[in-house]
Write an enzyme that holds these catalytic residues in place. Structure first.
Site, short mmCIF file in Angstrom:
data_model
loop_
_atom_site.label_atom_id
_atom_site.label_comp_id
_atom_site.label_asym_id
_atom_site.label_seq_id
_atom_site.Cartn_x
_atom_site.Cartn_y
_atom_site.Cartn_z
N ARG A 178 0.49 4.21 0.35
CA ARG A 178 0.16 5.25 1.34
C ARG A 178 0.59 4.88 2.75
O ARG A 178 0.50 5.69 3.66
CB ARG A 178 -1.33 5.55 1.31
N CYS A 179 1.05 3.65 2.94
CA CYS A 179 1.43 3.16 4.27
C CYS A 179 2.93 3.30 4.48
O CYS A 179 3.73 2.76 3.70
CB CYS A 179 1.01 1.70 4.40
N SER A 180 3.33 4.00 5.53
CA SER A 180 4.77 4.21 5.78
C SER A 180 5.49 2.90 6.04
O SER A 180 6.63 2.72 5.60
CB SER A 180 4.98 5.18 6.94
N ASN A 186 0.89 -1.16 0.00
CA ASN A 186 0.00 0.00 0.00
C ASN A 186 0.93 1.21 0.00
O ASN A 186 1.57 1.50 1.01
CB ASN A 186 -0.89 0.01 1.24
#
Length: 116
Positions: free
Chosen positions: A10-12, A8
């Site tokens: 958007r996931c750090s 993902n």
């Protein structure tokens, strides 16, 4: 070595895991599962490689898990919800050959890469 990361962007934590794989000199196949989605059989195969039930890969505290009442749901219901709502699957998952692992924290990538 063939490496796949269910990612993902958007996931750090997912971005960190991807960077660690690349830092190890491996260019993985990157699957943006929020775009591609999941199939029931694909999830079952992935969880079998990881040696975990669907419940272990469920993001319980994030929407829409609480709204769907998944905290006490059975495996079949969880799988159905994961297919309908791909965001419910914990990330990132790294797959190599016959192994897969939820790499949270991202440093767990090393365990997957070491054992191929």
């Amino acid at each position: 070595m063939s490496v796949k990361i269910y990612h993902n962007p958007r996931c750090s934590k997912s971005r960190q895991a991807l960077a660690l794989i690349r830092d190890a000199g491996v260019e993985p196949v990157v699957v943006d599962y929020l775009k591609t989605g999941w199939t029931r059989d694909g999830l079952l195969a992935l969880f079998a490689k990881a040696g975990i039930p669907a419940r272990a890969a469920l993001r319980v505290k994030q929407a829409p898990a609480p709204e769907l009442g998944l905290q006490d749901a059975d495996e079949a219901t969880i799988l159905e919800a994961m297919v309908a709502h791909p965001v419910l699957v914990e990330r990132p998952i790294v797959e190599t050959g016959n192994r897969a692992k939820i790499c949270r924290p991202p440093e767990l990538v090393a365990e997957v890469l070491d054992k191929g």
